[in-house]
Design a protein around this motif. Structure first.
Motif, mmCIF file in Angstrom:
data_model
loop_
_atom_site.group_PDB
_atom_site.id
_atom_site.type_symbol
_atom_site.label_atom_id
_atom_site.label_comp_id
_atom_site.label_asym_id
_atom_site.label_seq_id
_atom_site.Cartn_x
_atom_site.Cartn_y
_atom_site.Cartn_z
ATOM 1 N N TYR A 175 -4.619 0.774 5.207
ATOM 2 C CA TYR A 175 -4.313 1.590 6.468
ATOM 3 C C TYR A 175 -5.022 1.097 7.803
ATOM 4 O O TYR A 175 -4.485 1.153 8.876
ATOM 5 C CB TYR A 175 -4.481 2.928 6.080
ATOM 6 C CG TYR A 175 -4.366 4.102 7.151
ATOM 7 C CD1 TYR A 175 -3.092 4.660 7.372
ATOM 8 C CD2 TYR A 175 -5.474 4.472 8.034
ATOM 9 C CE1 TYR A 175 -2.822 5.406 8.433
ATOM 10 C CE2 TYR A 175 -5.150 5.422 8.978
ATOM 11 C CZ TYR A 175 -3.951 5.975 9.177
ATOM 12 O OH TYR A 175 -3.576 6.777 10.595
ATOM 13 N N ASP B 112 -6.093 1.019 -0.520
ATOM 14 C CA ASP B 112 -5.284 1.864 0.617
ATOM 15 C C ASP B 112 -5.806 1.949 1.874
ATOM 16 O O ASP B 112 -5.331 2.263 2.801
ATOM 17 C CB ASP B 112 -4.434 3.103 -0.010
ATOM 18 C CG ASP B 112 -3.536 2.917 -1.084
ATOM 19 O OD1 ASP B 112 -2.664 1.964 -0.782
ATOM 20 O OD2 ASP B 112 -3.207 3.775 -1.966
ATOM 21 N N ALA C 188 -8.795 8.654 -0.443
ATOM 22 C CA ALA C 188 -7.832 7.402 -0.628
ATOM 23 C C ALA C 188 -8.536 6.374 -1.493
ATOM 24 O O ALA C 188 -9.725 6.360 -1.541
ATOM 25 C CB ALA C 188 -7.555 6.720 0.619
ATOM 26 N N SER D 144 0.906 -1.006 -0.059
ATOM 27 C CA SER D 144 -0.063 0.033 -0.227
ATOM 28 C C SER D 144 0.793 1.221 -0.086
ATOM 29 O O SER D 144 1.631 1.419 1.016
ATOM 30 C CB SER D 144 -1.016 0.012 1.368
ATOM 31 O OG SER D 144 -1.517 1.406 1.292
ATOM 32 N N ASP D 145 0.879 2.068 -0.928
ATOM 33 C CA ASP D 145 1.485 3.206 -1.076
ATOM 34 C C ASP D 145 1.265 3.954 0.028
ATOM 35 O O ASP D 145 2.214 4.999 0.615
ATOM 36 C CB ASP D 145 1.212 4.035 -2.259
ATOM 37 C CG ASP D 145 1.785 3.322 -3.664
ATOM 38 O OD1 ASP D 145 2.602 2.457 -3.856
ATOM 39 O OD2 ASP D 145 1.278 3.659 -4.561
ATOM 40 N N LEU D 146 -0.103 4.014 0.640
ATOM 41 C CA LEU D 146 -0.464 4.941 1.605
ATOM 42 C C LEU D 146 0.192 4.533 2.981
ATOM 43 O O LEU D 146 0.831 5.398 3.866
ATOM 44 C CB LEU D 146 -1.869 4.979 1.814
ATOM 45 C CG LEU D 146 -2.350 5.978 2.923
ATOM 46 C CD1 LEU D 146 -1.968 7.221 2.903
ATOM 47 C CD2 LEU D 146 -3.922 5.647 3.332
#
Length: 169
Positions: A126, A122, A118, A73-75
């Motif tokens: 998170y 993601d 988002a 996950s980029d977030l």
């Protein structure tokens, strides 16, 4: 984290450049980057029916926090990077309170921010990661202690309320 060789595309699902935080206001980003630490602190804090936590439990929470670096996950990776990029001694955004009511309100606000801004994957990653930080603290065993059956009923209630506030239940 894998890096692509010059001329090759980045790994599937990974961006060549780090995720931008430009889609979040400064207040929203502060909320998202302070929440995992607040959750760790609240999970480690003693409360009614909850045992006093020590170093082992705190380290378990820090390991869960750091595990976000390897999430797909980029977030989550961007949040962990931001957390660890803060200079020592710099205050963490937020009020620093481990009060459960304040924490649950912050979790619900983070869910609203994620819903607006988002990617759904993601957002889910998170929220699950934040929950896992608390779960690792509550389930960690200090040296010499043997677990009887699961975490304490008070810890279970704490994790259930956190999961509800994060929209995971």
């Amino acid at each position: 984290m894998s890096h692509s060789v010059a001329g090759e595309p980045p790994s599937a699902g990974r961006r060549a450049a780090p995720m931008t935080t430009a889609v979040y206001s400064a207040a929203e980003w502060d909320l998202l980057t302070s929440l995992p630490g607040r959750v760790l602190a609240a999970a480690a804090a003693p409360g009614p029916g909850r045992p006093r936590r020590g170093v082992t439990e705190g380290l378990a929470g820090l390991e869960a926090l750091t595990a976000g670096r390897s999430f797909d996950s980029d977030l989550v990776r961007a949040v962990v990077t931001t957390i660890y990029a803060r200079p020592d001694g710099q205050p963490v955004p937020g009020n620093g309170s481990t009060d459960l009511v304040d924490l649950l309100a912050a979790c619900r606000e983070a869910v609203r921010v994620l819903d607006r801004r988002a990617d759904p994957a993601d957002s889910a990653a998170y929220r699950q990661w934040v929950q896992s930080v608390a779960a690792r603290v509550c389930r960690a065993l200090p040296p010499g202690r043997v677990r009887s059956v699961g975490e304490s009923p008070a810890d279970r209630r704490f994790l259930d309320r956190l999961g509800d506030a994060l929209g995971l239940r």
